[in-house]
Design a protein around this motif. Structure first.
Motif, PDB file in Angstrom:
ATOM      1  N   GLU A  65       0.333  -1.603   0.137  1.00 15.23           N
ATOM      2  CA  GLU A  65       0.038   0.343   0.281  1.00 15.23           C
ATOM      3  C   GLU A  65       0.368   1.226  -0.001  1.00 15.23           C
ATOM      4  OE1 GLU A  65      -2.315   0.477   3.283  1.00 15.23           O
ATOM      5  OE2 GLU A  65      -3.556   2.388   2.309  1.00 15.23           O
ATOM      6  N   ASN A 112      -4.488   5.152  -2.202  1.00 13.66           N
ATOM      7  CA  ASN A 112      -5.862   5.297  -1.650  1.00 13.66           C
ATOM      8  C   ASN A 112      -6.176   7.031  -2.265  1.00 13.66           C
ATOM      9  OD1 ASN A 112      -5.646   4.470   1.480  1.00 13.66           O
ATOM     10  ND2 ASN A 112      -3.646   5.150   1.064  1.00 13.66           N
ATOM     11  N   GLU A 130      -7.524   2.521  -3.521  1.00  9.55           N
ATOM     12  CA  GLU A 130      -8.767   2.359  -1.607  1.00  9.55           C
ATOM     13  C   GLU A 130      -9.370   2.996  -1.796  1.00  9.55           C
ATOM     14  OE1 GLU A 130      -5.900   1.408   1.165  1.00  9.55           O
ATOM     15  OE2 GLU A 130      -4.789  -0.339   0.348  1.00  9.55           O
ATOM     16  N   ASP A 163     -11.898   1.048   1.631  1.00  7.97           N
ATOM     17  CA  ASP A 163     -10.950   0.632   3.253  1.00  7.97           C
ATOM     18  C   ASP A 163     -12.098   1.000   3.734  1.00  7.97           C
ATOM     19  OD1 ASP A 163      -8.329   0.696   4.443  1.00  7.97           O
ATOM     20  OD2 ASP A 163      -8.088   3.106   3.524  1.00  7.97           O
ATOM     21  N   LYS A 200     -10.911  -4.186   2.768  1.00  7.16           N
ATOM     22  CA  LYS A 200      -9.737  -3.841   3.994  1.00  7.16           C
ATOM     23  C   LYS A 200     -10.837  -3.938   4.781  1.00  7.16           C
ATOM     24  CE  LYS A 200      -6.204  -2.726   2.860  1.00  7.16           C
ATOM     25  NZ  LYS A 200      -5.028  -1.724   2.462  1.00  7.16           N
ATOM     26  N   GLU A 245      -6.537  -5.344   8.678  1.00  2.00           N
ATOM     27  CA  GLU A 245      -5.197  -3.392   8.376  1.00  2.00           C
ATOM     28  C   GLU A 245      -4.705  -4.264   9.678  1.00  2.00           C
ATOM     29  OE1 GLU A 245      -7.999  -0.404   7.004  1.00  2.00           O
ATOM     30  OE2 GLU A 245      -6.164   0.233   5.555  1.00  2.00           O
TER      31      GLU A 245
END
Ligand code: C2E
Ligand code: MG
Ligand code: MG
Length: 451
Positions: free
Chosen positions: A226, A281, A313, A343, A364, A400
């Motif tokens: 990420e 992101n 994300e 996310d 996630k 996560e």
């Protein structure tokens, strides 16, 4: 006929002055409000005593208008005006400065505490039911206040501060009163300082991508990274993304910042083994901007990064503002093979309905659930439910914020395939990430040789 006494005459002349009066309620309007403040500031030129102003906004007035009709809405506004006027003492003034926004001036309120108390009282007075024909309606109101402390302040500055406080009050929930304090003023200055430094840093290309490994929980093999933005300012030092990303979003810097980070990240990821993906992101505000899709595609083209290795994300908040626009952007990206993850699942205003409307490739699970998975039965149940749902919907899952071996083991037991967290690696810059890949690559070769 006897001439009216001088005082009454002035009042009549004053009231008939349309330019200063709100036609619906008969209260003064915005001009009257500023005029009153200007006069008070003039009077107080040699007097250091502060005074207070406030703005009050009805909560959820629009639905009431829609439900009862415009005429009833007007009727309620008139009743609100009457109550507010009746609540004013002889020194104070209330005016209507917007559709459902009222402003008041308290010349004899000298402290933040007193302003808060007096305004709370107004909100209480407004909370009693309103008669609308044969029905009754209830309303609440939120308010923000500010105090005049120094000659540098004008009516406009004071109103801006009160509006900022009102904005905060609205965010706290219904019926709140917030007074603009000196601490808030300091905080606002800090934000402006960070904003300026960040604009400069983005223009100078000084925001860097760091990369955090995402692993297959069973084999512990790294499957992707990420991208997380990192920024160290010359004067401010390192600033956390938790601080600078929201400022970038609010002040319109997120687009250029994001492009810079994506360009650098895809350049770095070109040197990685080809089976590794790169996750990136996107902020909610980018999902209402029609250019986002094109910008991402043009960066991938420039850096020669395969779109099928990229994952985007997004959060639930990102889908709420303008679902149609988000849908379009997401479709554009998926068409070229970019995958889309949801996310921080479980923390936002989750709507399972969204999972039907949008197709996500991956979900996630927020680290809040992972952090309590060992001690807390509800978290365990929630994670199990999420995993079952993902299986049914054909979505991959990554948990996560895994910090401990026991958490990783428990998640594997439950059938969670992907993991990310300090246990497997902290976010590192491009060079360190390459080093990490060499190291894990060599280990794999060693393992293969010895087996
Ligand atoms: P996120 O996307 O949920 O990223 C995960 C955050 O969790 C990162 O925080 C990461 O450093 C942190 N983290 C990872 N493993 C652990 C762990 O084991 N324990 C704990 N306590 N934390 C862990 P970071 O880097 O501070 O980023 C915060 C948020 O800022 C991100 O949350 C993301 O929403 C946003 N962000 C970061 N970079 C970007 C960017 O380039 N663009 C946009 N739009 N947002 C970004
Ligand atoms: Mg993320
Ligand atoms: Mg996250």
């Amino acid at each position: 006929m006897q001439p009216a006494p001088a005082q009454a005459r002035t009042i009549t002349a004053d009231q008939s002055d349309f330019a200063f009066t709100d036609a619906l309620t008969g209260l003064g309007n915005m001009r009257r409000f500023f005029d009153k403040i200007d006069r008070l500031i003039e009077e107080r030129a040699d007097d250091p005593a502060p005074f207070a102003i406030g703005v009050l906004d009805l909560d959820g007035f629009k639905p009431i208008n829609d439900l009862f009709g415009r005429a009833a809405g007007d009727e309620i506004l008139q009743q609100v005006a009457m109550r507010l006027r009746a609540a004013m003492d002889t020194h104070s003034t209330v005016t209507r400065i917007g559709a459902d926004e009222f402003a008041f001036l308290f010349p004899l309120v000298f402290s933040e505490e007193a302003a808060r108390e007096k305004t709370r009282l107004l909100i209480e007075i407004l909370s009693a039911p309103y008669d609308v024909g044969h029905r009754t309606a209830r309303l609440s109101a939120s308010a923000g206040c500010s105090l005049y402390y120094s000659e540098e302040e004008t009516g406009e500055v004071l109103l801006n501060k009160a509006e900022t406080a009102l904005y905060q009050a609205k965010r706290t929930g219904r019926g709140a009163v917030v007074v603009y304090t000196r601490e808030m003023e300091e905080a606002a200055k800090r934000v402006t300082h960070i904003e300026q430094a960040l604009r400069r840093a983005v223009a100078a290309g000084e925001v860097e991508p760091h990369f955090q490994p995402i692993v297959d929980l069973e084999t512990r093999r790294t499957v992707g990274f990420e991208t997380l933005a990192r920024w160290t300012d010359r004067d401010l030092g390192p600033v956390s993304p938790g601080i600078f990303i929201p400022i970038a979003e609010e002040r319109g810097i997120i687009g250029p910042l994001s492009q810079l980070v994506l360009r650098k990240a895809t350049e770095a990821a070109r040197d990685w083994p080809e089976d590794l993906f790169l996750s990136f992101n996107l902020s909610p505000s980018q999902l209402v901007d029609h250019n986002t899709g094109l910008q991402i595609l043009s960066i991938l083209e420039q850096t020669g990064f395969d779109p099928r290795r990229l994952e985007i994300e997004i959060t639930e908040t990102g889908l709420m503002n303008d679902p149609a626009s988000a849908q379009r952007i997401v479709e554009d990206l998926r068409r070229v093979g970019i995958r889309v993850s949801l996310d921080d699942f479980g923390t936002g205003q989750s709507s399972l309905g969204r999972l039907r409307e949008f197709h996500f490739d991956k979900l996630k699970i927020d680290r809040a659930f992972v952090a309590s998975i060992l001690e807390d039965r509800p978290s365990e149940h929630i994670i199990r439910a999420i995993l079952a749902m993902c299986e049914g919907l054909g979505m991959e899952v990554v948990a996560e914020g895994i910090e401990a071996e026991a958490q990783a083991e428990r998640l594997t037991q439950f059938g969670c395939a992907g993991g990310q967290g300090y246990l497997f690696g902290r976010p590192c810059n491009a060079d360190a990430t390459l080093g990490y890949l060499h190291h894990t690559g060599e280990q794999k070769t060693l393992q293969r040789a010895s087996s």
